[in-house]
Design a protein around this motif. Structure first.
Motif, PDB file in Angstrom:
ATOM      1  N   GLY A   1       2.681  -9.838   4.530  1.00 10.61           N
ATOM      2  CA  GLY A   1       2.239 -10.681   5.633  1.00 10.61           C
ATOM      3  C   GLY A   1       2.125 -12.134   5.231  1.00 10.61           C
ATOM      4  N   HIS A   2       1.568 -12.390   4.036  1.00  3.58           N
ATOM      5  CA  HIS A   2       1.447 -13.768   3.560  1.00  3.58           C
ATOM      6  C   HIS A   2       2.819 -14.392   3.341  1.00  3.58           C
ATOM      7  N   VAL A   3       3.751 -13.605   2.775  1.00  3.05           N
ATOM      8  CA  VAL A   3       5.111 -14.105   2.548  1.00  3.05           C
ATOM      9  C   VAL A   3       5.790 -14.432   3.874  1.00  3.05           C
ATOM     10  N   GLN A   4       5.618 -13.561   4.874  1.00  2.64           N
ATOM     11  CA  GLN A   4       6.233 -13.810   6.178  1.00  2.64           C
ATOM     12  C   GLN A   4       5.714 -15.098   6.801  1.00  2.64           C
ATOM     13  N   VAL A   5       4.414 -15.342   6.677  1.00  2.00           N
ATOM     14  CA  VAL A   5       3.838 -16.564   7.237  1.00  2.00           C
ATOM     15  C   VAL A   5       4.468 -17.789   6.573  1.00  2.00           C
ATOM     16  N   TYR A   6       4.606 -17.742   5.242  1.00  2.00           N
ATOM     17  CA  TYR A   6       5.166 -18.884   4.510  1.00  2.00           C
ATOM     18  C   TYR A   6       6.579 -19.207   4.994  1.00  2.00           C
ATOM     19  N   TRP A   7       7.442 -18.182   5.038  1.00  2.00           N
ATOM     20  CA  TRP A   7       8.844 -18.439   5.357  1.00  2.00           C
ATOM     21  C   TRP A   7       9.070 -18.672   6.840  1.00  2.00           C
ATOM     22  N   ARG A   8       8.158 -18.225   7.684  1.00  2.00           N
ATOM     23  CA  ARG A   8       8.260 -18.594   9.101  1.00  2.00           C
ATOM     24  C   ARG A   8       8.044 -20.104   9.253  1.00  2.00           C
ATOM     25  N   ILE A   9       7.058 -20.629   8.511  1.00  2.00           N
ATOM     26  CA  ILE A   9       6.831 -22.079   8.533  1.00  2.00           C
ATOM     27  C   ILE A   9       8.084 -22.804   8.048  1.00  2.00           C
ATOM     28  N   CYS A  10       8.679 -22.263   6.983  1.00  2.00           N
ATOM     29  CA  CYS A  10       9.880 -22.888   6.437  1.00  2.00           C
ATOM     30  C   CYS A  10      11.031 -22.846   7.442  1.00  2.00           C
ATOM     31  N   GLU A  11      11.212 -21.704   8.111  1.00  2.00           N
ATOM     32  CA  GLU A  11      12.279 -21.584   9.110  1.00  2.00           C
ATOM     33  C   GLU A  11      12.107 -22.617  10.221  1.00  2.00           C
ATOM     34  N   ILE A  12      10.882 -22.720  10.733  1.00  2.00           N
ATOM     35  CA  ILE A  12      10.615 -23.646  11.831  1.00  2.00           C
ATOM     36  C   ILE A  12      10.849 -25.092  11.384  1.00  2.00           C
ATOM     37  N   THR A  13      10.413 -25.386  10.147  1.00  2.00           N
ATOM     38  CA  THR A  13      10.457 -26.764   9.660  1.00  2.00           C
ATOM     39  C   THR A  13      11.861 -27.209   9.273  1.00  2.00           C
ATOM     40  N   TYR A  14      12.631 -26.328   8.639  1.00  2.00           N
ATOM     41  CA  TYR A  14      13.892 -26.757   8.040  1.00  2.00           C
ATOM     42  C   TYR A  14      15.141 -26.081   8.605  1.00  2.00           C
ATOM     43  N   LEU A  15      15.006 -24.862   9.132  1.00  2.00           N
ATOM     44  CA  LEU A  15      16.197 -24.150   9.587  1.00  2.00           C
ATOM     45  C   LEU A  15      16.341 -24.150  11.102  1.00  2.00           C
ATOM     46  N   GLY A  16      15.343 -24.602  11.802  1.00  2.00           N
ATOM     47  CA  GLY A  16      15.427 -24.632  13.254  1.00  2.00           C
ATOM     48  C   GLY A  16      15.436 -26.036  13.799  1.00  2.00           C
ATOM     49  N   THR A  17      15.675 -27.029  12.925  1.00  2.00           N
ATOM     50  CA  THR A  17      15.636 -28.434  13.342  1.00  2.00           C
ATOM     51  C   THR A  17      16.890 -29.142  12.839  1.00  2.00           C
TER      52      THR A  17
ATOM     53  N   GLU B   1       0.694 -26.481   2.174  1.00  5.08           N
ATOM     54  CA  GLU B   1      -0.522 -26.927   2.870  1.00  5.08           C
ATOM     55  C   GLU B   1      -0.635 -26.252   4.239  1.00  5.08           C
ATOM     56  N   ARG B   2       0.463 -26.218   4.960  1.00  7.88           N
ATOM     57  CA  ARG B   2       0.450 -25.575   6.283  1.00  7.88           C
ATOM     58  C   ARG B   2       0.253 -24.067   6.152  1.00  7.88           C
ATOM     59  N   TRP B   3       0.847 -23.503   5.104  1.00  7.46           N
ATOM     60  CA  TRP B   3       0.699 -22.062   4.839  1.00  7.46           C
ATOM     61  C   TRP B   3      -0.756 -21.703   4.561  1.00  7.46           C
ATOM     62  N   ASN B   4      -1.396 -22.480   3.685  1.00  6.85           N
ATOM     63  CA  ASN B   4      -2.802 -22.219   3.367  1.00  6.85           C
ATOM     64  C   ASN B   4      -3.682 -22.362   4.600  1.00  6.85           C
ATOM     65  N   ALA B   5      -3.351 -23.326   5.456  1.00 10.93           N
ATOM     66  CA  ALA B   5      -4.128 -23.505   6.688  1.00 10.93           C
ATOM     67  C   ALA B   5      -3.969 -22.292   7.602  1.00 10.93           C
ATOM     68  N   GLN B   6      -2.739 -21.743   7.674  1.00 17.35           N
ATOM     69  CA  GLN B   6      -2.508 -20.560   8.511  1.00 17.35           C
ATOM     70  C   GLN B   6      -3.272 -19.353   7.975  1.00 17.35           C
ATOM     71  N   LEU B   7      -3.230 -19.150   6.641  1.00 12.60           N
ATOM     72  CA  LEU B   7      -3.944 -18.024   6.046  1.00 12.60           C
ATOM     73  C   LEU B   7      -5.450 -18.170   6.240  1.00 12.60           C
ATOM     74  N   LYS B   8      -5.923 -19.413   6.151  1.00  6.18           N
ATOM     75  CA  LYS B   8      -7.348 -19.646   6.363  1.00  6.18           C
ATOM     76  C   LYS B   8      -7.730 -19.327   7.796  1.00  6.18           C
ATOM     77  N   GLU B   9      -6.843 -19.652   8.725  1.00  6.71           N
ATOM     78  CA  GLU B   9      -7.101 -19.343  10.134  1.00  6.71           C
ATOM     79  C   GLU B   9      -7.210 -17.834  10.339  1.00  6.71           C
ATOM     80  N   ILE B  10      -6.308 -17.077   9.689  1.00  8.04           N
ATOM     81  CA  ILE B  10      -6.368 -15.613   9.805  1.00  8.04           C
ATOM     82  C   ILE B  10      -7.658 -15.095   9.199  1.00  8.04           C
ATOM     83  N   GLN B  11      -8.023 -15.605   8.010  1.00  7.52           N
ATOM     84  CA  GLN B  11      -9.236 -15.142   7.343  1.00  7.52           C
ATOM     85  C   GLN B  11     -10.472 -15.487   8.155  1.00  7.52           C
TER      86      GLN B  11
END
Length: 671
Positions: free
Chosen positions: A162-178, A255-265
């Motif tokens: 789950g943590h890995v998926q969150v990280y790479w989703r951010i990456c996809e949105i930031t770099y592969l979908g723009t 940084e965005r990944w840690n913020a997302q994980l913190k939101e889940i926690q």
């Protein structure tokens, strides 16, 4: 940047990619990495994915859409049915085991599922394969019925995924979908490969638990270490893929990944405190204020439990298999068990294992998942605890302990209604209730005597570290409870387990209990031989960690030298390993560790003094104290005295000041 170590195979003719590069694309033209990942894992593990497809087909309400995993309509239909099923009705996940860590992980996954719902909703029509991957937990939880060690390892892997998926989703949105997509084309293949291993893990777990008629032609995972190995493989692939991202951009994603994980926690904590513990019935403002006052007085009590290491498999049997413990655990009326043992016998590790592993209960846990919340109910004993800690935060007295126990009692879904017994006292005393031991005790007894309260087990660890006047009050109160002077015994099923060192005042106080009292004594020092044998298991386990790079013969030599020490204790072992782990540069070779061990005296008492008379050894002990570890700040270390006296005698001004700042007593005389 290093190229991918294993490029994906070419697409088979039966699958029609929509881009010239052989990678699936979405209608918007963005890369569909999850669709490509399904192709990769099917080529790599065809038998496993065929059975995964079979399981998915069993979820269909009808077979009209077919059962082909490479038919987007089939995948979309499965995801939609999973989501609608949870929208229309509650899921109930019942775990028949007794390990609280399994339950907590299952609840964490369920919370992650709720958090990821918007992702699934947005992807189901345009990226059904991504939606299916993000629905892995939806497929898993209804199949989960057993709290085995293997399942614990499996769930740990799902949490990591789950943590890995969150990280790479951010990456996809930031770099592969723009517009940056062109610059990061080389990321596509390693991410697709990573995603394929995530799907493989999900398929292994779901097929492992599935009751469908599966072929099992693939290699089933039946060992907890193999689940952990699969998870590490995914983690390593993720780390290698990050090498394709520039350090500056990687920091931004992290940084965005840690913020997302913190939101889940944070959401998980809110769920536990507001939904799981208070339930619908605890909405009244008076109850809310009372609960907040108890929570404030209790403080962060969990950390004093969690600073103790988890037990190594096969240890603590000296207590768990003893007939006195079994008789106390299995009794159906109120009883007190006092476990006393000297320092370093593993009392607090034992106490943590009783709580975390659910060793006081054998009944099932039910986690109910709706579209917006998670509610966990445990049809079992309610276990509450408090770890006294000399120098810890808060008052560390009887009132502090009872506030913590009541907070846990009213927080538990099955006993939250008992808060009604505390409202009159709270109305009379307001916030000062948290300071009044006798009033808090009355609330606990009244709550435990309430019809339907069930069995309530209270664990007080390290009573010797409670303030002296307060611990006398606790012992006297417990004596009156176990053997009341007037009237019949309490009809409640309120049990107490007390652990402490065998100090004279405690021996004298408990010695006054009449023989008719519902009280048993357990002298852990009588089990010193068995404890020493169990310490050998811990030595073997810890040596594997500190000497991971050494040969098997080198590890054996270290283990044998440690096991040759007479009267060894956990505390001695802890100090010895701390020296090695905290100065890895000095003990990176086998010869370095052998010299350290050869310099240690063969008697534990002498070893303590030798360790503590060195600056490093003493500093490690003080750091343990400052971390609020299991060592008391004013503990007497044989003839050397307290840590403060040793530091002062050695001229270690820095350590002296650290201890004084922590509240070390300058007036204690050497024993």
């Amino acid at each position: 940047m290093m190229p991918p170590d294993e490029p994906p195979p070419a697409l088979a003719p039966s699958v029609q990619p929509s881009s010239s590069e052989g990678i699936y694309s979405t209608p918007s033209g963005n890369v569909d990495l999850w669709a490509e990942a399904y192709k990769l894992v099917t080529d790599r593990e065809p038998e496993l994915m065929a059975d995964y497809n079979t399981h998915l087909a069993t979820l269909q309400e009808s077979a009209t859409t077919g059962g082909d995993l490479f038919t987007p309509q089939f995948v979309q239909g499965i995801v939609q049915q999973l989501f609608e099923a949870r929208e229309k009705k509650q899921w109930r996940v019942t775990l028949m085991g007794k390990d609280i860590r399994i339950r907590e992980q299952a609840e964490g996954l369920a919370k992650f599922l709720l958090w990821s719902d918007p992702i699934v909703k947005n992807a189901v029509s345009t990226q059904p394969y991504a939606a299916l991957a993000w629905s892995g937990i939806s497929l898993l939880l209804p199949l989960l019925t057993s709290s085995t060690t293997q399942n614990e390892a499996m769930l740990e892997g799902f949490n990591l995924i789950g943590h890995v998926q969150v990280y790479w989703r951010i990456c996809e949105i930031t770099y592969l979908g723009t517009e940056r997509r062109t610059a990061y084309q080389e990321l596509i293949e390693p991410i697709a490969k990573l995603y394929s291993y995530i799907i493989e893990y999900q398929a292994h777990a779901i097929c492992h638990l599935s009751s469908a008629q599966l072929s099992r032609a693939w290699r089933n995972i039946t060992d907890e270490n193999k689940w952990a190995g699969k998870a590490r493989e995914i983690d390593e692939l993720s780390k290698r893929s990050r090498e394709y991202i520039s350090p500056l951009n990687e920091n931004e994603i992290r940084e965005r990944w840690n913020a997302q994980l913190k939101e889940i926690q944070t959401s998980h904590q809110i769920e536990r405190d507001m939904v799981q513990t208070m339930k619908e019935g605890i909405q009244d403002e008076k109850e809310r204020r009372l609960f907040e006052d108890l929570a404030r007085a209790a403080g962060t009590y969990e950390r004093y439990k969690n600073i103790n290491p988890r037990r190594v498999h096969g240890t603590c049997k000296w207590f768990l298999e003893d007939k006195r413990f079994c008789r106390w655990r299995d009794s159906t009326s109120s009883h007190l068990l006092w476990l006393s043992a000297g320092p370093g016998r593993g009392k607090s590790v034992l106490t943590r294992s009783l709580i975390d592993e659910g060793l006081l209960t054998t009944n099932p846990t039910t986690t109910t998942i709706t579209s917006s919340r998670i509610v966990t109910s445990v049809t079992t004993s309610t276990v509450c605890y408090f770890f006294f800690k000399d120098g810890g935060d808060g008052r560390m007295d009887g009132a502090h302990a009872l506030c913590t126990i009541l907070h846990q009692l009213f927080k538990n879904p099955s006993t939250s209604r008992l808060i009604e017994h505390a409202l009159p006292k709270h109305k009379e005393n307001s916030k000062t209730l948290a300071e009044k031991f006798s009033e808090l005790w009355r609330i606990l007894v009244d709550s435990a005597s309430s019809p339907g309260a069930g069995e309530i087990v209270c664990i007080l660890d390290a009573l010797d570290e409670c303030k002296e006047d307060s611990r006398r009050e606790i012992i006297e109160t417990l004596k009156d409870f176990c053997c009341p002077r007037d009237g019949p015994p309490s009809p409640s099923r309120l049990k107490f387990l007390i652990t402490s060192r065998p100090y004279d005042d405690l021996e004298w106080a408990f010695g006054k209990y009449p023989t008719t009292a519902a009280y048993w004594r357990f002298d852990g020092d009588e089990k010193s031989d068995q404890i020493s044998q169990e310490i050998d298991l811990v030595i073997d386990a810890r040596v594997q960690d500190i000497a991971a790079g050494f040969t098997d013969d080198g590890k054996r030599q270290i283990s044998e030298r440690l096991k040759s020490t007479k009267n060894r204790t956990y505390l001695w072992l802890h100090l010895t390993f701390d020296i090695i782990q905290n100065t890895p540069s000095r003990y990176s070779k086998l010869s370095d560790i052998q010299k350290l061990l050869s310099d240690l005296p063969s008697e534990v008492s002498d070893a303590y003094e030798k360790i503590l008379t060195s600056y490093l050894g003493l500093k490690l002990v003080v750091e343990d104290i400052l971390r609020e570890d299991s060592i008391g700040i004013d503990l007497q270390w044989g003839t050397q005295g307290t840590a403060l006296q040793i530091a002062s005698g050695g001229g270690y001004k820095e350590i002296v000041q650290m201890l004084l700042d922590k509240g070390a007593d300058v007036n204690i005389n050497r024993e």
